[in-house]
Design an enzyme around this catalytic site. Structure first.
Site, short mmCIF file in Angstrom:
data_model
loop_
_atom_site.label_atom_id
_atom_site.label_comp_id
_atom_site.label_asym_id
_atom_site.label_seq_id
_atom_site.Cartn_x
_atom_site.Cartn_y
_atom_site.Cartn_z
N ASP A 183 0.86 -1.28 -0.06
CA ASP A 183 -0.17 -0.07 -0.07
C ASP A 183 0.88 1.39 -0.10
O ASP A 183 0.64 2.12 -0.90
CB ASP A 183 -0.96 -0.03 1.30
CG ASP A 183 -1.96 -1.02 0.98
OD1 ASP A 183 -2.37 -1.35 0.30
OD2 ASP A 183 -2.50 -1.52 2.19
N LEU A 184 1.75 1.36 0.97
CA LEU A 184 2.74 2.45 1.17
C LEU A 184 3.46 2.71 -0.20
O LEU A 184 3.60 3.96 -0.50
CB LEU A 184 3.56 2.37 2.55
CG LEU A 184 2.66 2.25 3.64
CD1 LEU A 184 3.76 1.85 4.81
CD2 LEU A 184 2.03 3.39 3.98
#
Length: 411
Positions: A183-184
């Protein structure tokens, strides 16, 4: 650039991205993180949530209860510096209002599964027809092209499909990286793509689509694994806390925990020998060069035992004080130690964010600009808190139409 939002103060529209208006349709982490990065840098990010189905991370722990209302620190961290409105994109009136916003905005960010915006009648082609300069960023598990594009995905999906899971962990078995790196990393790569597309849009008047896949993002973080395989046929496997060829370079036990020891170059090795008073090893011709120390037999027989002996005699704090800036040695810190780190605090990597009358200490923005960023003392929005300002002051709806849309559940 279009005209800034009239109800915002000039101070609120300052920064490197001051005047850039972002329509943030995203949920959970990857998209909200991307929009947060840009908002910290000065952009005006408008978080758009369904009136009956807001971002589910508003209910993610940790919680604080002030004035009887539970507030999520998780949500506050990823949604600071944003405005918030409610809008039903499935309703014809909701679509029309969204397109009115697109006409005056610079960026749209969404992290739905590919095809969702097209089914809503709001795909990139539709938005581009309304505003040719719009930058449309789509973050998804597998991207908008390729045979797997429609598959559902989470962070662990990306870590598995991108190869990172197979490379991480102890030698016996692979292990997921202990943070949502899929995600990051997708959020960070999307922010980079948006900035590049914005620059071109400012020059040419033409926007473009930024297509970022979580799987692609993870593949780009696998260091030398891809080229090692394509060149030699060797598959990178979990190597524990060591390095496949750099030695000594890894985790070593000390009196009260562990440290990372990385004195593998000739210069750093000599500094380490001198620091720990090991003159015999400092002048040992068998370990004089980096190439010699990389040899497994020499490493296991002389190098590794010496480093274990050096570190085992001291605490983390003692080792950090002894080595200073002479060679790489770093305590392996728990989050409690990270939060207390005076260096990180001086660099504003722990900042207060207000949300629902609660103040949370969250991580700051690693991008430091000499002109300043906006994450310090920011706030995260309540659900639909900026509806009136956006719909009445910016879009110019009449109070009667605004009230009617609220009654219909569009807002």
């Amino acid at each position: 650039m279009q005209t800034p939002l009239p109800f915002l103060s000039s101070d609120a529209q300052q920064g490197a991205l001051g005047g850039v208006i972002i329509l943030d349709l995203t949920r959970v982490v990857a998209g909200p993180y991307c929009a947060m990065i840009l908002a910290d840098l000065g952009a005006t990010a408008i978080k758009i949530e369904h009136p009956k189905d807001p971002d589910l991370t508003r209910e993610f722990p940790p919680f604080r209860e002030d004035s009887g209302t539970a507030a999520s620190g998780f949500f506050a961290q990823y949604n600071r510096n944003k405005l918030a409105i409610s809008l039903d994109l499935k309703h014809p009136e909701g679509k029309a209002l969204f397109l009115d916003m697109v006409a005056q905005a610079h960026v749209v960010i969404e992290n739905f599964r590919p095809g969702t915006m097209e089914r809503l009648g709001l795909g990139y082609d539709v938005l581009k027809a309304r505003n040719p300069a719009i930058v449309y960023a789509a973050i998804s598990g597998f991207g908008h092209t390729g045979p797997n594009s429609r598959r559902p995905a989470y962070d662990s999906t990306a870590q598995a499909a991108g190869g990172l899971w197979s490379m991480n962990g102890l030698e016996e078995e692979p292990m997921r990286v202990g943070t949502v790196l899929g995600d990051l990393s997708a959020g960070m790569f999307a922010a980079i793509g948006i900035l590049a597309a914005l620059r071109q849009a400012e020059q040419s008047g033409q926007g473009q689509m930024v297509d970022v896949s979580q799987q692609d993002s993870i593949v780009a973080l696998t260091e030398n694994a891809v080229v090692t395989y394509t060149e030699t046929g060797k598959v990178t496997l979990p190597a524990g806390n060591g390095h496949p060829f750099v030695k000594p370079y890894g985790r070593y036990r000390c009196k009260d925990g562990y440290v990372f020891f990385g004195a593998y170059t000739d210069k750093f090795w000599q500094e380490a020998c001198r620091t720990f008073g090991d003159s015999e090893l400092e002048h040992d011709p068998e370990v004089a060069t980096m190439a010699q120390r990389f040899q497994q037999d020499i490493y296991e027989r002389k190098v590794d035992p010496a480093v274990r002996r050096w570190c085992g005699r001291h605490t983390k704090a003692e080792l950090e004080a002894m080595t200073g800036d002479r060679f790489p040695l770093t305590p392996i810190k728990g989050i409690d130690e990270v939060v207390a780190d005076p260096h990180l605090r001086e660099r504003d990597m722990l900042v207060p964010v207000n949300y629902r009358n609660a103040t949370f200490s969250v991580f700051g923005n690693p991008v430091k600009l000499s002109g300043g960023t906006r994450e310090h003392g920011a706030s995260a929005p309540a659900i639909a808190q900026d509806n009136q300002a956006i719909y009445l002051d910016w879009l110019g709806l009449t109070p009667e139409r605004y009230d009617g849309l609220r009654q219909q559940g569009v807002l």
